[in-house]
Design a protein around this motif. Structure first.
Motif, short mmCIF file in Angstrom:
data_model
loop_
_atom_site.label_atom_id
_atom_site.label_comp_id
_atom_site.label_asym_id
_atom_site.label_seq_id
_atom_site.Cartn_x
_atom_site.Cartn_y
_atom_site.Cartn_z
N ILE A 158 0.85 -1.18 0.00
CA ILE A 158 0.00 0.00 0.00
C ILE A 158 0.89 1.24 0.00
O ILE A 158 1.76 1.38 0.86
CB ILE A 158 -0.93 0.04 1.24
CG1 ILE A 158 -1.67 -1.29 1.40
CG2 ILE A 158 -1.86 1.23 1.18
CD1 ILE A 158 -2.54 -1.66 0.25
N SER A 159 0.66 2.13 -0.93
CA SER A 159 1.43 3.38 -0.99
C SER A 159 0.97 4.31 0.13
O SER A 159 -0.18 4.26 0.56
CB SER A 159 1.22 4.05 -2.35
OG SER A 159 1.98 5.23 -2.43
N ASP A 160 1.89 5.14 0.60
CA ASP A 160 1.54 6.15 1.60
C ASP A 160 2.23 7.46 1.25
O ASP A 160 2.99 7.54 0.30
CB ASP A 160 1.92 5.68 3.01
CG ASP A 160 3.40 5.43 3.18
OD1 ASP A 160 4.22 6.15 2.57
OD2 ASP A 160 3.77 4.50 3.91
N ASP A 161 1.92 8.50 2.01
CA ASP A 161 2.51 9.81 1.77
C ASP A 161 3.75 10.04 2.63
O ASP A 161 4.28 11.15 2.65
CB ASP A 161 1.48 10.91 2.07
CG ASP A 161 0.32 10.88 1.10
OD1 ASP A 161 0.50 10.42 -0.04
OD2 ASP A 161 -0.78 11.31 1.49
N ALA A 192 12.99 4.70 -0.50
CA ALA A 192 12.90 3.89 0.72
C ALA A 192 12.06 2.64 0.48
O ALA A 192 12.38 1.56 0.98
CB ALA A 192 12.31 4.71 1.86
N VAL A 193 10.99 2.79 -0.29
CA VAL A 193 10.14 1.65 -0.63
C VAL A 193 10.94 0.64 -1.46
O VAL A 193 10.91 -0.56 -1.19
CB VAL A 193 8.87 2.11 -1.38
CG1 VAL A 193 8.05 0.91 -1.84
CG2 VAL A 193 8.04 3.03 -0.50
N ALA A 194 11.67 1.14 -2.45
CA ALA A 194 12.48 0.25 -3.29
C ALA A 194 13.52 -0.48 -2.45
O ALA A 194 13.75 -1.68 -2.64
CB ALA A 194 13.14 1.05 -4.41
N TYR A 195 14.14 0.22 -1.52
CA TYR A 195 15.14 -0.41 -0.65
C TYR A 195 14.51 -1.53 0.18
O TYR A 195 15.06 -2.63 0.28
CB TYR A 195 15.79 0.63 0.26
CG TYR A 195 16.78 0.04 1.23
CD1 TYR A 195 18.05 -0.33 0.80
CD2 TYR A 195 16.45 -0.16 2.56
CE1 TYR A 195 18.96 -0.89 1.68
CE2 TYR A 195 17.35 -0.72 3.45
CZ TYR A 195 18.61 -1.08 3.00
OH TYR A 195 19.51 -1.64 3.87
N ALA A 196 13.34 -1.27 0.75
CA ALA A 196 12.66 -2.28 1.56
C ALA A 196 12.31 -3.50 0.71
O ALA A 196 12.52 -4.64 1.14
CB ALA A 196 11.40 -1.69 2.19
N LEU A 197 11.80 -3.28 -0.50
CA LEU A 197 11.46 -4.39 -1.38
C LEU A 197 12.70 -5.19 -1.77
O LEU A 197 12.66 -6.42 -1.81
CB LEU A 197 10.73 -3.88 -2.63
CG LEU A 197 9.35 -3.27 -2.38
CD1 LEU A 197 8.83 -2.63 -3.66
CD2 LEU A 197 8.38 -4.30 -1.85
N ARG A 220 7.52 2.42 -7.91
CA ARG A 220 6.89 3.42 -8.77
C ARG A 220 5.44 3.06 -9.06
O ARG A 220 4.55 3.92 -9.06
CB ARG A 220 7.66 3.57 -10.08
CG ARG A 220 8.95 4.34 -9.94
CD ARG A 220 9.56 4.68 -11.30
NE ARG A 220 9.87 3.50 -12.09
CZ ARG A 220 11.03 2.85 -12.05
NH1 ARG A 220 12.00 3.26 -11.24
NH2 ARG A 220 11.23 1.79 -12.81
N ARG A 221 5.18 1.77 -9.30
CA ARG A 221 3.80 1.33 -9.57
C ARG A 221 2.91 1.54 -8.35
O ARG A 221 1.76 1.98 -8.47
CB ARG A 221 3.78 -0.13 -10.01
CG ARG A 221 4.29 -0.27 -11.44
CD ARG A 221 4.36 -1.68 -11.94
NE ARG A 221 3.27 -2.54 -11.56
CZ ARG A 221 3.38 -3.87 -11.49
NH1 ARG A 221 4.53 -4.45 -11.76
NH2 ARG A 221 2.34 -4.60 -11.15
N ALA A 222 3.44 1.26 -7.16
CA ALA A 222 2.66 1.49 -5.93
C ALA A 222 2.34 2.97 -5.78
O ALA A 222 1.21 3.33 -5.44
CB ALA A 222 3.42 0.98 -4.71
N HIS A 223 3.32 3.81 -6.04
CA HIS A 223 3.12 5.26 -5.91
C HIS A 223 2.08 5.76 -6.92
O HIS A 223 1.20 6.54 -6.58
CB HIS A 223 4.45 5.99 -6.10
CG HIS A 223 4.31 7.47 -6.03
ND1 HIS A 223 4.07 8.14 -4.85
CD2 HIS A 223 4.37 8.42 -6.99
CE1 HIS A 223 3.98 9.43 -5.09
NE2 HIS A 223 4.16 9.63 -6.38
N ALA A 224 2.17 5.28 -8.16
CA ALA A 224 1.27 5.73 -9.21
C ALA A 224 -0.15 5.22 -9.04
O ALA A 224 -1.13 5.95 -9.28
CB ALA A 224 1.81 5.30 -10.58
N ASP A 225 -0.29 3.96 -8.60
CA ASP A 225 -1.60 3.32 -8.55
C ASP A 225 -2.19 3.24 -7.14
O ASP A 225 -3.33 2.80 -6.98
CB ASP A 225 -1.52 1.90 -9.13
CG ASP A 225 -1.09 1.90 -10.59
OD1 ASP A 225 -1.22 2.95 -11.26
OD2 ASP A 225 -0.61 0.84 -11.06
N GLY A 226 -1.42 3.58 -6.12
CA GLY A 226 -1.90 3.48 -4.74
C GLY A 226 -1.57 2.17 -4.08
O GLY A 226 -1.54 2.07 -2.86
#
Length: 80
Positions: free
Chosen positions: A7-10, A16-21, A37-43
């Protein structure tokens, strides 16, 4: 089967998301960045399907340790 989605957040930057993944799933930095990027774009973005709920819960907990939110949902049954 269950699906695990990020789930994307603000709060968390895409880096940081990419590093965690990258750390949790062992994906290359490029693949992890693509999912971020897909999570950020699509939520949200689906990270995978797992036969055991426990495996998905373990991955979700590892993501949470990085401050990421994940959702586990049952996979829709299909009629054969």
């Amino acid at each position: 089967m269950v699906r695990l989605s990020l789930i994307s957040d603000d709060v968390n930057a895409s880096e940081a998301v990419a590093y965690a993944l990258h750390r949790v799933f062992g994906w290359s930095e490029g693949i992890a960045a693509s999912y971020a990027r897909r999570a950020h774009a699509d939520g949200s973005v689906e990270l995978g399907s797992y036969p055991e709920r426990g495996e998905a819960e373990e991955l979700a907990a590892r993501l949470l340790a990085f401050g990421m939110l994940a959702r586990i949902t049952p996979e829709e049954a299909t009629d054969a």
